[in-house]
Scaffold this active site. Structure first.
Site: not given
Ligand code: ADP
Ligand code: GMZ
Length: 490
Positions: A202, A276
């Site tokens: 990220n 996820d």
């Protein structure tokens, strides 16, 4: 190949998921007064929900997206461990490969909300490296499962599972049995010798690796476009998908310019676990053979689905099919079915419901669906899943897969909604829809339909429509077989 064909392909894949299993616990309540001891709200809790979190959320996403999953992790021998196992079992995920250690506390992420406003998150659980004995058991499981799986996804939250020895074992296995291997890790540098297929940092993780300073909002896009390609060499991988929360994702592949996948921004409070889900979609699409950009676009579509719902959630295969098909008539979740039904009830619409396989749509189907629609205002069609058809009609059926059958039915003017169901009867759908009229074709009598008492109990009416003689899917299949098996093969 179009995107959806990869979805059909990945339902045959078996994925190994490894990382920190967490129990996400949501405590929801209301608050009308402040505490006497300190100026904090007193929350009267009225619901408690346990959900698989962390790597367990990745495993849950893989399963909900239709692939098989073996989940490797370590939990404690505590109550939270049992609760976490239950959440996985409820989702059809085996807990056989979860090692329970007396030395550890299961990771718990407890969220307390009042009137949907998150007030506090309380964390508990072991994050130190697993001890050598547990490590040996995990290595044994890895050696046993790695060669049998088609792909591996690593969700490394830095909570002590991905130790140097575990990573070394994965590296050796990957040399011996090369697989699609996608890594989402807070410590990506540890994986540079593993020969991984793709990484999914990220923004925070990416800037930390690139040693550049943090920017805000849209400014981050140009910054990552300028610097992100370096990640490929830093971690020694083929593909880097840098996710930028509300700003989407940027994909880097060797010898290709960066590729930006925008997103529709929603509130970050809904985005828990979106990473996820993204990494699950990416792993499945790459393992099914999709090229980098397409795989990342599919992954982004999975994330876009979960960010529309509060809390840690998963993306279902049917929701992804719907999103990629742009089919407005397809209702993929029972929650959205409830919402649509409520709207039609508010408008005093008369709701007609029918269900079936609708494999090789023929004149009989089209005629009865048209007549069914004329009985009310809205026609909802429940469509059997492929697996339920195999159980009902044998291993050779259906001829057309679920996504095709849904798309074909949706193209009919008479049909307002199609909704897939995997149960052996449509009773659960009927309980939600509470149809005014339940319709079946004339090849049935009310006595043959186990749903009739339920419909009547709910105040609905059962109608059997005239049978269009000599037309059925089975007859078509037989005719094709008899005609073509006599012809010389071309
Ligand atoms: N607020 C948001 N609005 C819309 N999409 C989001 C939002 N947050 C996350 N996403 C989607 O989820 C993906 C992964 O989210 P991100 O927050 O970057 O990862 P992580 O959860 O690993 O920190 C993004 O690329 C984007 O597609
Ligand atoms: O790393 P920490 O913060 O200690 O723990 C993980 C949590 O922040 C949450 O991280 C989320 O992932 P995303 O990171 O939103 O994809 C999900 O995995 C949740 O299930 C999990 O509770």
């Amino acid at each position: 190949m179009i995107a959806q064909q990869y979805l059909d392909k990945w339902t045959n894949l078996h994925v190994l998921a490894i990382g920190e299993a967490m129990l996400d616990c949501y405590l929801e309540g209301t608050s009308n007064r402040l505490c006497r001891e300190a100026p904090v709200p007193i929350v009267d809790i009225n619901s408690l929900k346990d959900v698989p979190g962390g790597a367990a959320n990745t495993a849950a996403n893989i399963a909900r997206l239709g692939a098989s999953v073996s989940f490797l992790s370590v939990i404690g021998t505590d109550l939270e461990g049992d609760r976490l196992k239950r959440t996985l079992q409820e989702r059809g995920i085996s807990t056989h490969n979860l090692i329970a250690s007396t030395q550890r506390q299961t990771l718990l992420k407890q969220r307390i909300s009042s009137d949907s406003q998150l007030l506090l998150r309380c964390d508990r659980g072991s994050t130190e490296n697993i001890d050598p004995q547990i490590e040996n058991q995990l290595i044994e499981n890895l050696n046993r499962l790695y060669p049998t799986c088609d792909a591996t996804v690593i969700s490394d939250y830095g909570g002590g599972i991905l130790t140097p020895r575990i990573i070394q074992t994965i590296a050796q296995l990957q040399t011996q049995y090369p697989r699609t291997i996608v890594v989402d890790s807070k410590q990506l540098k540890n994986f540079q010798f593993v020969n991984i297929t793709a990484i999914k940092p990220n923004y925070q993780q990416a800037i930390q690796l690139l040693e550049i300073s943090a920017l805000k909002g849209k400014e981050r896009i140009q910054q990552i476009v300028d610097w992100g390609a370096k990640l490929l060499d830093l971690i020694n991988t083929q593909l880097a998908a840098v996710t930028l929360d509300a700003e989407g994702a940027i994909i880097f592949e060797r010898n290709n310019p960066p590729y930006i996948i925008p997103s529709h921004p929603t509130s970050n409070s809904q985005a828990t676990g979106a990473g996820d889900t993204f990494v699950s979609g990416l792993t499945l699409a790459l393992a099914a053979g999709a090229a980098g950009k397409l795989a990342a676009s599919i992954a982004s579509a999975t994330a876009a689905i979960v960010v529309t719902q509060p809390g840690t959630t998963t993306c279902s295969l049917s929701a992804l099919h719907q999103s990629l098909s742009g089919n407005q008539k397809l209702v993929v979740s029972r929650e959205s079915l409830v919402t649509s039904i409520q709207e039609h009830r508010n408008w005093k619409h008369k709701i007609v419901f029918t269900n079936g396989c609708f494999d090789l749509l023929h004149l009989g189907h089209v005629t009865y669906l048209k007549q069914a629609k004329q009985l009310g205002d809205i026609l909802i069609v429940g469509v059997n899943s492929d697996e339920s058809i195999r159980q009902l009609k044998g291993a050779n059926r259906p001829v057309n897969c679920l996504s095709d059958r849904l798309a074909i039915l949706s193209a009919l003017e008479s049909v307002d909604y199609v909704i897939p169901f995997a149960e052996s009867t449509p009773s659960e759908l009927i309980k939600i829809i509470r149809p005014d009229i339940y319709v079946k074709g004339g090849d049935y009598t009310p006595e043959m339909l186990p749903e009739v008492p339920l419909i009547e109990e709910l105040g609905g009416e059962v109608k059997i429509l005239p049978y269009v003689s000599n037309i059925s899917t089975t007859a078509i299949v037989n005719r094709i077989y008899q005609t073509f098996s006599k012809l010389p093969s071309i």
